[in-house]
Design a protein around this motif. Structure first.
Motif, PDB file in Angstrom:
ATOM      1  N   ALA A  90       0.994  -1.047   0.315  1.00  0.00           N
ATOM      2  CA  ALA A  90       0.042   0.147  -0.265  1.00  0.00           C
ATOM      3  C   ALA A  90       1.114   0.779   0.310  1.00  0.00           C
ATOM      4  O   ALA A  90       0.487   2.252  -0.547  1.00  0.00           O
ATOM      5  CB  ALA A  90      -1.036   0.074   1.247  1.00  0.00           C
ATOM      6  N   ILE A  91       1.930   1.334   0.300  1.00  0.00           N
ATOM      7  CA  ILE A  91       2.539   2.639   0.948  1.00  0.00           C
ATOM      8  C   ILE A  91       4.098   2.739  -0.741  1.00  0.00           C
ATOM      9  O   ILE A  91       3.505   3.267  -1.186  1.00  0.00           O
ATOM     10  CB  ILE A  91       3.661   2.300   2.271  1.00  0.00           C
ATOM     11  N   ILE A  92       3.639   1.264  -1.282  1.00  0.00           N
ATOM     12  CA  ILE A  92       4.329   2.019  -2.258  1.00  0.00           C
ATOM     13  C   ILE A  92       3.524   2.207  -3.339  1.00  0.00           C
ATOM     14  O   ILE A  92       3.694   2.808  -4.268  1.00  0.00           O
ATOM     15  CB  ILE A  92       4.811   0.307  -3.106  1.00  0.00           C
ATOM     16  N   ASP A  93       2.812   1.872  -3.605  1.00  0.00           N
ATOM     17  CA  ASP A  93       1.747   1.924  -4.610  1.00  0.00           C
ATOM     18  C   ASP A  93       1.097   3.290  -4.144  1.00  0.00           C
ATOM     19  O   ASP A  93       0.966   4.358  -5.496  1.00  0.00           O
ATOM     20  CB  ASP A  93       0.177   1.627  -4.510  1.00  0.00           C
ATOM     21  N   SER A  94       0.806   4.096  -2.816  1.00  0.00           N
ATOM     22  CA  SER A  94       0.404   5.124  -3.221  1.00  0.00           C
ATOM     23  C   SER A  94       1.299   6.228  -2.863  1.00  0.00           C
ATOM     24  O   SER A  94       1.254   7.588  -2.557  1.00  0.00           O
ATOM     25  CB  SER A  94      -0.337   5.090  -1.488  1.00  0.00           C
ATOM     26  N   LEU A  95       3.375   6.046  -2.528  1.00  0.00           N
ATOM     27  CA  LEU A  95       3.545   6.976  -2.137  1.00  0.00           C
ATOM     28  C   LEU A  95       3.729   8.082  -3.806  1.00  0.00           C
ATOM     29  O   LEU A  95       3.792   7.638  -4.692  1.00  0.00           O
ATOM     30  CB  LEU A  95       5.237   6.983  -1.731  1.00  0.00           C
ATOM     31  N   PRO A  96       3.604   9.281  -4.007  1.00  0.00           N
ATOM     32  CA  PRO A  96       3.913   9.601  -4.745  1.00  0.00           C
ATOM     33  C   PRO A  96       5.487   9.914  -5.681  1.00  0.00           C
ATOM     34  O   PRO A  96       6.225   9.233  -5.014  1.00  0.00           O
ATOM     35  CB  PRO A  96       4.043  11.987  -4.902  1.00  0.00           C
ATOM     36  N   LEU A 118       7.291  -6.894  11.006  1.00  0.00           N
ATOM     37  CA  LEU A 118       7.679  -7.129   9.624  1.00  0.00           C
ATOM     38  C   LEU A 118       8.082  -8.716   8.881  1.00  0.00           C
ATOM     39  O   LEU A 118       8.294  -9.369   9.129  1.00  0.00           O
ATOM     40  CB  LEU A 118       9.037  -6.607   9.096  1.00  0.00           C
ATOM     41  N   ASP A 119       5.624  -9.168   8.412  1.00  0.00           N
ATOM     42  CA  ASP A 119       6.560 -10.506   7.853  1.00  0.00           C
ATOM     43  C   ASP A 119       7.178 -10.780   7.065  1.00  0.00           C
ATOM     44  O   ASP A 119       7.551  -9.704   6.176  1.00  0.00           O
ATOM     45  CB  ASP A 119       4.808 -11.259   7.807  1.00  0.00           C
ATOM     46  N   ALA A 120       7.315 -12.556   6.596  1.00  0.00           N
ATOM     47  CA  ALA A 120       8.354 -12.394   5.699  1.00  0.00           C
ATOM     48  C   ALA A 120       7.895 -11.915   3.980  1.00  0.00           C
ATOM     49  O   ALA A 120       9.109 -11.372   3.456  1.00  0.00           O
ATOM     50  CB  ALA A 120       8.380 -14.306   5.314  1.00  0.00           C
ATOM     51  N   GLY A 121       6.483 -11.994   4.414  1.00  0.00           N
ATOM     52  CA  GLY A 121       6.335 -11.449   2.625  1.00  0.00           C
ATOM     53  C   GLY A 121       6.639  -9.678   3.300  1.00  0.00           C
ATOM     54  O   GLY A 121       6.970  -8.953   1.262  1.00  0.00           O
ATOM     55  N   GLY A 122       6.402  -9.209   3.212  1.00  0.00           N
ATOM     56  CA  GLY A 122       6.972  -7.778   3.866  1.00  0.00           C
ATOM     57  C   GLY A 122       7.794  -7.133   3.605  1.00  0.00           C
ATOM     58  O   GLY A 122       8.804  -6.430   2.687  1.00  0.00           O
ATOM     59  N   ARG A 123       9.180  -8.449   4.264  1.00  0.00           N
ATOM     60  CA  ARG A 123      10.557  -7.796   3.399  1.00  0.00           C
ATOM     61  C   ARG A 123      10.867  -8.081   2.172  1.00  0.00           C
ATOM     62  O   ARG A 123      11.592  -7.472   2.137  1.00  0.00           O
ATOM     63  CB  ARG A 123      11.180  -9.099   4.750  1.00  0.00           C
ATOM     64  N   ASP A 124      10.005  -9.211   1.856  1.00  0.00           N
ATOM     65  CA  ASP A 124      10.807  -9.220   0.608  1.00  0.00           C
ATOM     66  C   ASP A 124      10.315  -7.976  -0.398  1.00  0.00           C
ATOM     67  O   ASP A 124      11.000  -7.682  -1.341  1.00  0.00           O
ATOM     68  CB  ASP A 124       9.429 -10.947  -0.379  1.00  0.00           C
ATOM     69  N   ALA A 125       8.783  -7.626  -0.037  1.00  0.00           N
ATOM     70  CA  ALA A 125       8.585  -6.533  -1.171  1.00  0.00           C
ATOM     71  C   ALA A 125       9.454  -5.483  -0.286  1.00  0.00           C
ATOM     72  O   ALA A 125       9.263  -4.848  -1.437  1.00  0.00           O
ATOM     73  CB  ALA A 125       6.904  -6.378  -0.379  1.00  0.00           C
ATOM     74  N   ALA A 146      19.819  -9.851   7.855  1.00  0.00           N
ATOM     75  CA  ALA A 146      18.090 -10.433   7.512  1.00  0.00           C
ATOM     76  C   ALA A 146      17.271  -9.557   5.928  1.00  0.00           C
ATOM     77  O   ALA A 146      16.830 -10.752   6.046  1.00  0.00           O
ATOM     78  CB  ALA A 146      17.097  -9.932   8.715  1.00  0.00           C
ATOM     79  N   LEU A 147      18.304  -8.664   5.685  1.00  0.00           N
ATOM     80  CA  LEU A 147      17.197  -8.421   4.470  1.00  0.00           C
ATOM     81  C   LEU A 147      18.074  -8.875   3.622  1.00  0.00           C
ATOM     82  O   LEU A 147      18.219  -8.809   2.256  1.00  0.00           O
ATOM     83  CB  LEU A 147      17.609  -6.585   4.301  1.00  0.00           C
ATOM     84  N   LEU A 148      19.225  -9.501   3.659  1.00  0.00           N
ATOM     85  CA  LEU A 148      21.048  -9.710   2.960  1.00  0.00           C
ATOM     86  C   LEU A 148      20.277 -11.368   3.001  1.00  0.00           C
ATOM     87  O   LEU A 148      21.012 -11.984   2.165  1.00  0.00           O
ATOM     88  CB  LEU A 148      21.905  -9.372   2.379  1.00  0.00           C
ATOM     89  N   ASP A 149      19.531 -12.369   3.668  1.00  0.00           N
ATOM     90  CA  ASP A 149      19.575 -13.616   3.988  1.00  0.00           C
ATOM     91  C   ASP A 149      20.798 -14.132   4.156  1.00  0.00           C
ATOM     92  O   ASP A 149      21.191 -14.886   3.510  1.00  0.00           O
ATOM     93  CB  ASP A 149      19.139 -14.436   2.970  1.00  0.00           C
ATOM     94  N   ALA A 150      21.438 -13.037   4.690  1.00  0.00           N
ATOM     95  CA  ALA A 150      23.253 -13.669   5.460  1.00  0.00           C
ATOM     96  C   ALA A 150      23.297 -13.663   7.158  1.00  0.00           C
ATOM     97  O   ALA A 150      22.379 -13.617   7.379  1.00  0.00           O
ATOM     98  CB  ALA A 150      24.248 -12.126   5.318  1.00  0.00           C
TER      99      ALA A 150
END
Ligand code: PLP
Length: 248
Positions: A90-96, A118-125, A146-150
């Motif tokens: 929702a944030i990605i779609d709505s931010l200018p 933040l859930d796993a799908g959210g982290r991916d997005a 976590a963001l790098l799966d490292a």
């Protein structure tokens, strides 16, 4: 008179008052910067646990973003807890699409008390679609991993390497916060497309105040909204958080 600098804060509530929107707004007030806000989730939290999270419906998140921008000019966007995939989308779609409004992204994943934020799908997005739009992303050491799966970096050279890998995911700059590490100094590392790594050291305090990540990112956003360069805003914000910890 020119309008005061304004930061749009995308955040969740924290009933303990330690982190989230309460902390963000306090920091912006300290910098004499106005806040507009978009709430993504309501959390029931104490300092020792997250007992409940209610995610705000995506349509309401989009409506808040639209109304915040209708109200007037926004200098900087600061994003904190998003909660789940639907909120990230929702944030990605709505931010200018206006890239002249910098985004400071605090990739909030887990609370200090261990609650998932933040859930796993959210982290991916976030990794795929939000990081590339950020002027600055501000993970702590575990969030960077976590963001790098490292694995969690165990020395500064590994941390610099992780910062460079995060930069390849698209943000203009990455600030990895060293607060979760041990050692006499708490060193934050800033890398950007044009410079770095730049070390921002401070003495390590025996402090346990919550919401320091929220405070740092809000202070950086406030500094940038007031006309500071990214580098100056990061240094100034680090000193601000140090003072906040000394006051506790
Ligand atoms: N709760 C909310 C709503 C937050 O936004 C954040 C961080 O941004 C946290 C909790 C995590 O803060 P802490 O790590 O200090 O528990």
């Amino acid at each position: 008179m020119s309008p005061r600098p304004t930061v749009l804060v995308v955040a969740a509530t924290d009933s303990s008052g330690g982190a989230g929107i309460t902390r963000d707004v306090q920091v912006l007030a300290d910098f004499s910067v106005d806040a507009r806000c978009v709430i993504t989730a309501v959390t029931a939290q104490s300092d020792s646990q997250v007992s409940a999270v209610h995610h705000i419906a995506p349509a309401i998140i989009r409506a808040q973003v639209a109304a915040a921008f209708e109200t007037g000019r926004v200098s900087v966007i600061k994003i904190g807890m998003l909660g789940n995939r639907a909120s990230v989308d929702a944030i990605i779609d709505s931010l200018p699409q206006d890239v002249s409004i910098p985004i400071v992204l605090d990739p909030v994943l887990v609370s200090t008390s261990g609650g998932m934020l933040l859930d796993a799908g959210g982290r991916d997005a976030m990794r795929r679609n939000l990081l590339p739009r950020a002027a600055l992303v501000t993970p702590n050491v575990p969030e960077a991993a976590a963001l790098l799966d490292a694995d969690i970096a165990s020395n500064e050279a590994e941390l610099i390497e992780q910062a460079q890998r995060l930069l390849q995911l698209g943000p203009q700059a990455v600030l990895i916060k060293g607060g979760h590490w041990s050692g006499a100094e708490a060193v934050d590392l800033l890398v950007s497309r044009t410079y770095g790594p730049h070390r921002i050291p401070s003495p390590r305090l025996r402090a346990t105040k919550r919401g320091t990540g929220c405070a740092l990112a809000s202070a950086i956003a406030a500094g940038m909204a007031s006309g500071m360069s990214l580098l100056d805003a990061c240094g100034y914000a680090k000193r601000y958080v140090l003072q906040m910890l000394r006051r506790q």
